[in-house]
Design a protein around this motif. Structure first.
Motif, PDB file in Angstrom:
ATOM      1  N   GLU A 139       7.341 -11.042  -0.662  1.00  0.00           N
ATOM      2  CA  GLU A 139       8.601 -10.640  -1.002  1.00  0.00           C
ATOM      3  C   GLU A 139       8.415  -9.459  -2.176  1.00  0.00           C
ATOM      4  O   GLU A 139       7.279  -9.972  -3.088  1.00  0.00           O
ATOM      5  CB  GLU A 139       9.157 -11.758  -1.838  1.00  0.00           C
TER       6      GLU A 139
ATOM      7  N   CYS B  15       2.703 -12.522  -1.456  1.00  0.00           N
ATOM      8  CA  CYS B  15       2.683 -13.163  -0.095  1.00  0.00           C
ATOM      9  C   CYS B  15       2.143 -14.647  -0.330  1.00  0.00           C
ATOM     10  O   CYS B  15       1.190 -14.910  -0.986  1.00  0.00           O
ATOM     11  CB  CYS B  15       1.970 -12.567   0.745  1.00  0.00           C
TER      12      CYS B  15
ATOM     13  N   GLY C 108      12.879  -8.534  -4.667  1.00  0.00           N
ATOM     14  CA  GLY C 108      13.482  -9.762  -4.031  1.00  0.00           C
ATOM     15  C   GLY C 108      13.762  -9.441  -2.411  1.00  0.00           C
ATOM     16  O   GLY C 108      13.687 -10.306  -1.727  1.00  0.00           O
ATOM     17  N   GLU C 109      13.353  -8.211  -1.956  1.00  0.00           N
ATOM     18  CA  GLU C 109      13.423  -8.104  -0.751  1.00  0.00           C
ATOM     19  C   GLU C 109      12.317  -8.461   0.176  1.00  0.00           C
ATOM     20  O   GLU C 109      11.092  -8.441  -0.547  1.00  0.00           O
ATOM     21  CB  GLU C 109      13.546  -6.487  -0.349  1.00  0.00           C
ATOM     22  N   PHE C 110      12.665  -9.177   1.283  1.00  0.00           N
ATOM     23  CA  PHE C 110      11.366  -9.621   2.254  1.00  0.00           C
ATOM     24  C   PHE C 110      11.018  -8.286   2.883  1.00  0.00           C
ATOM     25  O   PHE C 110      11.773  -7.774   3.487  1.00  0.00           O
ATOM     26  CB  PHE C 110      11.791 -10.712   3.092  1.00  0.00           C
TER      27      PHE C 110
END
Ligand SMILES: Nc1ncnc2c1ncn2[C@@H]1O[C@H](COP(=O)(O)OP(=O)(O)OP(=O)(O)O)[C@@H](O)[C@H]1O
Length: 935
Positions: A265, A287, A340-342
């Protein structure tokens, strides 16, 4: 003075060809110096002007440059950017290439040689007109070329070389597949502003746009890329990964320098100014990976059940240049990655000082959309490893390519959808994505297939254009296209042959084999057509091609025309001449026996039509040789001549001696090329994609297989060889001794030499006489040496590889090749074919200099099938070695394709190219090796 004019005008609006020429003269004379004594580099002034001028005047000025630098020899030529760029404008890769091929072009090629054009870039080129279209880099910014194509569409493609009525539209090309002739971009879109890639498809020429169109390129990087040869988007996108790293899933120990793939993330993304002209982007990704410290080394790590630890990846990208330090820029780059993005990150890791922190400077990052995506990506994706080029490192190139990819529109494929669908090809956009950023290794494979297909497709299309262009009349062109539309096996059976052909057939001391019969039937059928034949007659060594060619000559002579038989050596010309004279002597008495001539030093008068067949070397295509009614040209060992010389016959027939074109009734001669080197089908297709193929697949009856021995050339080995040789001579045999060189040299003392060995062999075999034959002898001496061997006056012939092609002494029964490892497999097979041509049992002894070279030669011991051996040679050594240096010069260069393994794609591309002439062309069976198919 000239300089002042050039510079002052170059600063002004009008910078014409004259000034450019002055400038070039000066440049060539002085090299890359600061001519004005200021910091302004002269070449910098000129650089942007050249492509424009050159494209406006269709390379005229670029050609002038070549002339201007001609007086300078290669070593003294300055290598300023200017000349480098000029050579690229002309389609060469570098100045060296320009000299190497440019001069060769000028010297040797009045006609267009497709192989050279293809060496520069795959394109469609017609005759001497500038390359058109699909892959012409010079189009960048070329407004005239643009209007030429856009206004006249595909008509322009053929207009200057074909009859008006037989324009491409008649082939149905533009109608069938308009995307082959895409519209060019608007004037505005040719501007070189950074990031000016239009999102709406300006289709194909997009790839030929200047590299400056890649978004976000700094001026410095732009110049760096240009200096390394990345002038266009295509050049950049064709910088393919060398390989793909096998990314390991990062659930194990992270070793420095290893490639891993992570899912995590985004924790932060920061664009930071680090100096007045230096900034960087740092994206931190958190991670979770298995904690190996809490699991024993032998345990299989299960991330879901085992202990986990958190690691932090610092993805870093650096920017140099003041404009990259501005706050808007920094904000924009950090905004590309949202906290916040994966994401899925792959690349090379390097441990940082703090525990569990790792830096990545070479990486790929992809945003993951959902859980499925997440688990899919986690399986690992191939990580492209690029070769660096000219000082640009791999990661910089990767980034630039990624930027160019982002800006590519999805719909810029010039190959029609019908074709991509039929052959299961990716669209061009997916192919570029797939080769540079594959999600899976299979995707990279598919992408590679598409790119290889393109290389072959344009080559085959170009060859078809070239073939049509080579035809004189509209009738011939229509006929040829018709032949392609309705392919079928055609043969003219004996009843249909001319009486002269039948007479020669009766005069032969043997019957033709079934393969020979079907070959000649097919050829005669073709000769009866009003369309010039363009056929390749292939067959293993000694299978009896020559007599098939003689019969074909009789067929045209019987109809009142002339034939020419071109062979690569005088030795062979004399041999064929004498052979045919003998056959004609056997022929029934006839007042109409054909008159044949051997073209040696003096030119026989062919204008009266008295002489109906002339046999000679390449002097046959010399300017001064004029035929009155040439209808068939046989080109023996044709790959030794190449496309240009083959093409000469066509042009000879189509123009009068004063250069004016002949009338429509005058058909270009039929061309029958013969190849004794069995060339694998793929290679033949690449070399002669424009020809029909006839193969002779059997040998005359009664041939006893040649026994082959591989022997190491040590003392004991030679004793054995001499003993076998003596046995052969005592039983009445004749022996060839083949050497790699004529004279012994200090540099290569291990090589046995023909001339140097003459005395040794003569002394050793005192009861037998020896002859010598090599390329440095005068032609009458060579003829005499061969005559004495043939007649039996000499029993041993010490020779170099001059005997490799065509020499036919049917009772020669033993061949010994010294330093056999110096020869290729196909070449040895050819040499071996000089024996075993009669009824006597024959042997071939290959003497290898060392134990290590024995194994490679073993294949010859096992097989005597020329096609199998040629395939082996192609696989082991590549096409260049198989064909030899000179011949492989005619082979186009394929950046991604490998002929030895990509043969099926080549065949598909050939089919697609054929199909593109006419939508209704039925399926061609090009896969088989059966004789008589148009391929
Ligand atoms: N059908 C046949 N029956 C018996 N002998 C034949 C037949 N056809 C050709 N020959 C003989 O076989 C020998 C080889 O033929 P030829 O020289 O035409 O072969 P080629 O295929 O041209 O060989 P190369 O590839 O070596 O040039 C010649 O001596 C020829 O007379």
């Amino acid at each position: 003075m000239a300089l002042t004019v050039a510079v002052s005008q170059s600063c002004g609006m009008c910078f014409g060809g004259k000034q450019l020429r002055c400038a070039i003269i000066l440049k060539a004379g002085r090299g890359c110096r600061n001519v004005l004594g200021t910091n302004m580099r002269f070449s910098n002034l000129l650089l942007p002007k050249i492509p424009k001028i050159c494209s406006r005047s269709k390379h005229k000025y670029a050609e002038c440059m070549l002339k201007l630098v001609e007086p300078y020899d290669e070593s003294s030529i300055p290598q300023p950017k200017l000349l480098k760029k000029a050579s690229v404008v002309m389609g060469y890769d570098s100045l060296n290439d320009l000299f190497k091929y440019g001069r060769a072009d000028k010297d040797a090629m009045d006609d267009f040689d497709i192989s050279l054009a293809c060496k520069r870039f795959p394109c469609i080129t017609l005759g001497s007109s500038p390359p058109v279209g699909l892959y012409d880099e010079t189009k960048a910014g070329g407004s005239e070329m643009k209007s030429l194509l856009a206004d006249q569409s595909c008509e322009a493609v053929v207009s200057n070389s074909m009859d008006a009525e037989l324009r491409v539209d008649r082939f149905g090309l533009s109608e069938a597949w308009p995307s082959l002739y895409p519209a060019l971009p608007n004037e505005s879109s040719t501007s070189s502003e950074v990031g000016s890639l239009p999102s709406e498809a300006p289709i194909e020429p997009l790839l030929d746009k200047c590299i400056s169109c890649v978004p976000g390129l700094s001026k410095r990087l732009y110049h760096q890329l240009e200096n390394c040869g990345f002038y266009t988007l295509r050049k950049l996108l064709h910088h393919f990964p060398r390989t793909y790293a096998d990314l390991q899933n990062a659930q194990i120990d992270l070793d420095d320098g290893q490639y891993f793939i992570f899912i995590g993330e985004i924790i932060s993304s920061r664009g930071m100014k680090a100096g007045c002209s230096f900034s960087f982007l740092e994206v931190i990704v958190g991670c979770e990976i298995a904690d190996t410290e809490t699991t024993s080394g032998d345990e299989v790590v299960n991330i879901d059940s085992g202990q986990k630890k958190k690691i932090y990846l610092h993805l870093k990208k650096f920017f140099r240049g003041t404009r990259f330090t501005s706050i808007p820029f920094l904000k924009s780059i950090e905004g590309k990655h949202k906290v916040g993005e994966f994401v899925c990150v792959s690349g090379k890791v390097r441990a940082m000082r703090s525990n569990n922190h790792y830096e990545m400077r070479e990486y790929n990052i992809d945003v993951l959309k959902d859980e499925d995506d997440l688990s899919l990506r986690a399986k690992g994706r191939p990580y492209p490893i690029y070769p660096s080029k000219g000082g640009l490192n791999a990661s910089l190139l990767r980034d630039t390519i990624a930027r160019a990819l982002q800006a590519l529109p999805a719909n810029f494929d010039p190959v029609p959808k019908e074709i991509t669908q039929e052959f299961g090809l990716l669209c061009l956009f997916d192919a570029y994505m797939g080769i540079h950023q594959p999600k899976h290794i299979d995707e990279a494979d598919l992408a590679r297939k598409r790119l290889i297909f393109d290389e072959f497709f344009y080559l085959q299309l170009g060859r078809l254009y070239q073939m049509l262009e080579g035809l004189g009349t509209q009738f011939e062109k229509e006929g040829l296209l018709d032949k392609y539309r309705k392919p079928r096996l055609n043969a003219a059976y004996m009843e249909g042959w001319s009486s002269l052909t039948k007479k020669l057939l009766r005069a032969l001391p043997y019957s033709l084999t079934s393969s020979q019969l079907s070959a000649i039937s097919e050829i005669i059928w073709d000769l009866k057509q009003p369309v010039p034949m363009n056929r390749l007659l292939q067959g293993d060594v000694g299978c009896g091609k020559t007599v098939v060619a003689f019969l074909a000559c009789m067929e045209v002579i019987g109809s009142g025309y002339q034939a020419a038989f071109m062979v690569p050596t005088e030795l062979l010309a004399t041999q064929h001449y004498e052979h045919l004279l003998k056959l004609l002597d056997n022929m029934e008495e006839d007042e109409h026996k054909p008159k044949i001539a051997l073209l040696t030093g003096s030119t026989p008068d062919l204008q009266t039509g008295d002489i109906t067949l002339v046999i000679g070397t390449h002097s046959l295509i010399a300017e001064k040789v004029e035929f009155s009614a040439l209808r068939l040209a046989i080109v023996d060992e044709q790959q030794r001549f190449g496309v240009v010389q083959r093409g000469r016959f066509n042009s000879m027939a189509m123009v009068n001696s004063d250069g004016s074109p002949k009338d429509d009734q005058h058909m270009a001669p039929h061309v029958l090329a013969m190849s004794a080197t069995p060339i694998p089908r793929t290679l033949a297709l690449a070399l002669y994609g424009d020809m029909s193929l006839t193969q002779i697949t059997d040998l005359p009856p009664g041939r006893i297989p040649i026994k082959t021995y591989i022997i190491e050339g040590n003392e004991k080995g030679y004793e054995n060889v001499y003993k076998m040789m003596l046995d052969e001579l005592q039983s009445g045999g004749k022996v060839y001794l083949v050497y790699p060189v004529i004279e012994q040299s200090e540099q290569l003392p291990q090589l046995r030499a023909a001339a140097s060995d003459l005395e040794t062999i003569s002394q050793r075999f005192q009861d037998y006489s020896c002859g010598l034959l090599h390329g440095k002898m005068k032609s009458d001496e060579k003829d005499e040496a061969l005559r004495r061997f043939r007649s039996g006056e000499t029993h041993i012939l010490l020779s170099t590889q001059v005997i490799e092609i065509g020499v036919d002494v049917p009772d020669a029964s033993m061949m010994i090749v010294m330093n056999a490892e110096r020869f290729g497999i196909a070449q040895l097979h050819q040499l071996r074919g000089r024996v075993g041509r009669g009824v006597r049992k024959s042997q071939c002894i290959l003497v290898a200099s060392s134990t290590s070279s024995l194994s490679r030669l073993k294949v010859l011991e096992k097989s005597s099938d020329g096609f199998y051996l040629a395939n082996m040679d192609l696989l082991l050594r590549g096409p260049g070695d198989l064909l030899g240096k000179k011949q492989s010069g005619h082979l186009p260069e394929f950046p991604v394709a490998r002929l030895e393994i990509d043969g099926n794609i080549l065949q598909e591309a050939h089919m697609a190219a054929l199909r593109s002439w006419d939508k209704s062309v039925p399926k061609f069976n090009v896969g088989g090796t059966q004789s008589g198919q148009d391929w």
